[in-house]
Design an enzyme around this catalytic site. Structure first.
Site, PDB file in Angstrom:
ATOM      1  N   PHE A  45       3.965   0.112   4.545  1.00 26.20           N
ATOM      2  CA  PHE A  45       4.659  -1.021   5.174  1.00 26.20           C
ATOM      3  C   PHE A  45       3.798  -2.279   5.189  1.00 26.20           C
ATOM      4  O   PHE A  45       3.787  -3.027   6.161  1.00 26.20           O
ATOM      5  CB  PHE A  45       5.129  -0.653   6.590  1.00 26.20           C
ATOM      6  CG  PHE A  45       5.653   0.753   6.695  1.00 26.20           C
ATOM      7  CD1 PHE A  45       6.653   1.203   5.835  1.00 26.20           C
ATOM      8  CD2 PHE A  45       5.140   1.641   7.613  1.00 26.20           C
ATOM      9  CE1 PHE A  45       7.135   2.496   5.907  1.00 26.20           C
ATOM     10  CE2 PHE A  45       5.608   2.946   7.694  1.00 26.20           C
ATOM     11  CZ  PHE A  45       6.602   3.375   6.836  1.00 26.20           C
ATOM     12  N   HIS A  46       3.098  -2.507   4.082  1.00 28.59           N
ATOM     13  CA  HIS A  46       2.241  -3.682   3.945  1.00 28.59           C
ATOM     14  C   HIS A  46       2.734  -4.577   2.814  1.00 28.59           C
ATOM     15  O   HIS A  46       1.949  -5.081   2.012  1.00 28.59           O
ATOM     16  CB  HIS A  46       0.792  -3.252   3.680  1.00 28.59           C
ATOM     17  CG  HIS A  46       0.166  -2.517   4.815  1.00 28.59           C
ATOM     18  ND1 HIS A  46      -1.016  -1.793   4.672  1.00 28.59           N
ATOM     19  CD2 HIS A  46       0.535  -2.383   6.118  1.00 28.59           C
ATOM     20  CE1 HIS A  46      -1.330  -1.252   5.839  1.00 28.59           C
ATOM     21  NE2 HIS A  46      -0.398  -1.594   6.733  1.00 28.59           N
ATOM     22  N   PHE A  47       4.027  -4.778   2.725  1.00 29.93           N
ATOM     23  CA  PHE A  47       4.584  -5.603   1.650  1.00 29.93           C
ATOM     24  C   PHE A  47       4.076  -7.036   1.753  1.00 29.93           C
ATOM     25  O   PHE A  47       3.943  -7.593   2.840  1.00 29.93           O
ATOM     26  CB  PHE A  47       6.113  -5.585   1.694  1.00 29.93           C
ATOM     27  CG  PHE A  47       6.714  -4.321   1.169  1.00 29.93           C
ATOM     28  CD1 PHE A  47       6.862  -4.131  -0.200  1.00 29.93           C
ATOM     29  CD2 PHE A  47       7.106  -3.313   2.035  1.00 29.93           C
ATOM     30  CE1 PHE A  47       7.412  -2.962  -0.698  1.00 29.93           C
ATOM     31  CE2 PHE A  47       7.654  -2.136   1.550  1.00 29.93           C
ATOM     32  CZ  PHE A  47       7.804  -1.958   0.178  1.00 29.93           C
ATOM     33  N   HIS A  76       0.850  -1.190   0.000  1.00 29.17           N
ATOM     34  CA  HIS A  76       0.000   0.000   0.000  1.00 29.17           C
ATOM     35  C   HIS A  76       0.883   1.236   0.000  1.00 29.17           C
ATOM     36  O   HIS A  76       1.859   1.313   0.761  1.00 29.17           O
ATOM     37  CB  HIS A  76      -0.912   0.024   1.225  1.00 29.17           C
ATOM     38  CG  HIS A  76      -2.013  -0.975   1.177  1.00 29.17           C
ATOM     39  ND1 HIS A  76      -2.344  -1.779   2.232  1.00 29.17           N
ATOM     40  CD2 HIS A  76      -2.874  -1.304   0.174  1.00 29.17           C
ATOM     41  CE1 HIS A  76      -3.358  -2.558   1.907  1.00 29.17           C
ATOM     42  NE2 HIS A  76      -3.688  -2.290   0.657  1.00 29.17           N
TER      43      HIS A  76
END
Length: 545
Positions: free
Chosen positions: A472-474, A293
């Protein structure tokens, strides 16, 4: 060489779950390998400590992506947890399952058993929820708290603004009506962070059949033929091989697991050759399908006090510290992400397309000290931010070097899919509508730096490309899908073309979910452990290898 039934690589959100579930019978010998150290640190345990751990190299890998064309050549910062609990020990603690149709999309990608009806019971088994009234529901290990009554009073302005433009409100983003704005549920308990290590690993560490190795860097998976039989590690300067009689389970994270596969001989042929690694199984999808995201903050000066006064002045910090010390209450017991939600930018859309955040604090990064941190502004301020829920853009993560201590090469590919530009404009226009409500006009002091309601598409996009960053939604570097459809794992999370190897973390996501990824990561890990146990029992519980 030490023998175990299962070797789990990574003690983050996923690895903690897997380790606890696989060791629960008291018989299977389980080893967990974690490169980081202990999580018993004040700024990890204290929820507001997110601002301290955000750049702390003792608990954070502090990666950086490659310069990205979609962001005018900027390289975004990529924090990742390097500690027991992984990123659940350093994140902003928002617990959000996502949108139910996200998982129907997982099933449609060629993964039977992963639709919403399949995964919803797994979420329920994980959770023990405490409502704003103190009532508790569920008996799962993950503590999920509604802290609506404790959110900063300035949040009433955000809720009023949302009502003005017709956005729904929800009291439970993880319930039957998840769409809308409200207070985020947080993984806290008793005013402290409740990480995956708290929920799963620490209780399990009392078992004699669980071995947890910290400060242990996984070097590669060891294969005999096409079967994974163990993991080579470096701990305390010494090399060691942990042999897995049943399975190796990778839970090194969305960035760590695909890179470890490549260093072990599983990945694109050209990449393996460049690393000088003998190919065990060539699969170009390893490291591909990376998603994240991408969001942006709009910061404002406020006409009334915000958390800036509580966190940015000595008097405020003393008062906040006293409230926390005496009752685990006050701003130190909360996340900076207090309110927001999944909403539709247009009413004719089938599902929410924008996630909103309202933070009753504004801040800047302070890199002057030995340990950089986020420092609140000296004046009252707040942040409105958004990210599109379901970006189509995909990138890659690859091993940049044969050196196991080298950072990965992260190429996010932000805004490479044309439809993602429309998502950015929709989210920015929604922020503009909120900004122009009477509720927000009364809160904003002076003219905002940018008015997304009045600016041209070009100005909005230029600003977004210049300032947006990772949320930080890898996920997705080892996608679960048929190999012919670009998958690395089958629907039981087993690596295609190999035996004795699974991946049980966010890298397995077929596509990014609509909101924060910590909850679905733990759900996926719990289901992975169930599948591992089922398969072992189906084989009569015998040991192989």
């Amino acid at each position: 060489m030490e023998d175990f039934d299962y070797v789990v690589v990574g003690a983050g959100s996923a690895g903690c779950v897997v380790a606890e579930r696989l060791s629960a019978d008291g018989r299977a010998q389980v080893a967990v390998v974690e490169a980081g150290g202990d999580d018993r640190r004040f700024w990890i345990r204290t929820p507001i400590g997110y601002g301290r751990t955000f750049h702390d190299p003792r608990v954070n890998w502090r990666f950086a992506a490659e310069p990205d064309p979609g962001l005018l050549g900027r390289a975004v910062y990529v924090p990742r947890g390097k500690v027991l609990g992984g990123s659940s020990s350093i994140n902003a603690m928002v617990y959000c399952r996502g949108w139910p149709a996200d998982f129907d999309d997982w099933r449609a990608a060629g993964n039977p058993g992963w639709g919403w009806d399949d995964v919803a019971p797994a979420f329920t088994r994980l959770e023990r929820r405490t409502g704003a009234d103190g009532a508790t529901a569920g008996d799962g290990p993950v503590r999920v708290a509604s802290r609506a009554a404790e959110c900063h009073s300035v949040g009433r302005r955000f809720l009023a603004a949302a009502r003005e433009i017709g956005l729904p409100e929800t009291a439970d983003m993880n319930g039957a009506a998840p769409e809308g704005v409200g207070a985020y549920a947080l993984t806290t308990h008793g005013g402290r962070r409740w990480s995956a290590a708290d929920a799963f690993l620490r209780p399990a560490m009392a078992r004699s059949n669980l071995t947890v190795l910290t400060g242990a860097l996984a070097l590669r998976v060891r294969f005999e033929g096409r079967r994974a039989v163990g993991v080579e590690i470096r701990a305390g300067g010494a090399a060691l091989t942990l042999r897995a009689r049943r399975e190796v389970v990778l839970a090194a994270g969305a960035l760590g697991s695909p890179v470890l596969l490549q260093r072990s001989g599983v990945g694109p042929g050209a990449a393996l050759a460049a690393l000088g690694v003998a190919a065990v199984h060539v699969n170009d999808a390893v490291g591909g399908g990376l998603q994240d995201h991408l969001g942006i903050n709009y910061a404002y000066r406020a006409t009334e006090p915000t958390l800036n006064q509580a966190l940015g002045t000595w008097a405020g910090r003393l008062a906040a510290g006293a409230a926390y010390a005496w009752g685990r209450r006050g701003p130190l017991s909360l996340s900076v992400n207090q309110m927001g939600g999944m909403v539709r930018s247009r009413r004719d859309l089938a599902r929410p397309d924008v996630q909103l955040y309202f933070n009753p604090v504004s801040y800047s990064a302070d890199f002057s000290g030995e340990r950089p941190l986020l420092r609140p502004d000296a004046f009252p301020g707040f942040i409105l931010s958004f990210n599109p829920c379901r970006p189509a853009s995909m990138g890659r993560v690859d091993a940049a070097s044969p050196d196991p201590e080298a950072a990965p090469r992260i190429v996010p590919g932000y805004l490479s899919a044309p439809e993602d530009v429309a998502g950015v404009l929709a989210g920015a226009r929604l922020i503009g509508r909120l900004q122009h409500t009477s509720a927000m006009r009364g809160l904003i002091e002076g003219a905002p730096r940018l008015d997304p309601a009045a600016a041209s598409d070009e100005v909005i996009l230029d600003d977004f490309r210049a300032r947006a960053g990772s949320v930080f939604h890898f996920c997705g570097g080892c996608r679960m899908a048929p190999e012919a459809r670009g998958g690395v794992l089958d629907s039981r999370l087993r690596a295609h073309g190999l035996d004795g190897l699974r991946v049980a973390d966010a890298s397995a996501f077929p596509n990014v979910t609509s909101a924060n990824t910590n909850a679905p990561t733990m759900m996926l890990a719990a289901r992975a452990a169930e599948m591992i146990v089922e398969d072992a029992n189906h084989c009569g519980g015998g040991r192989t290898g």
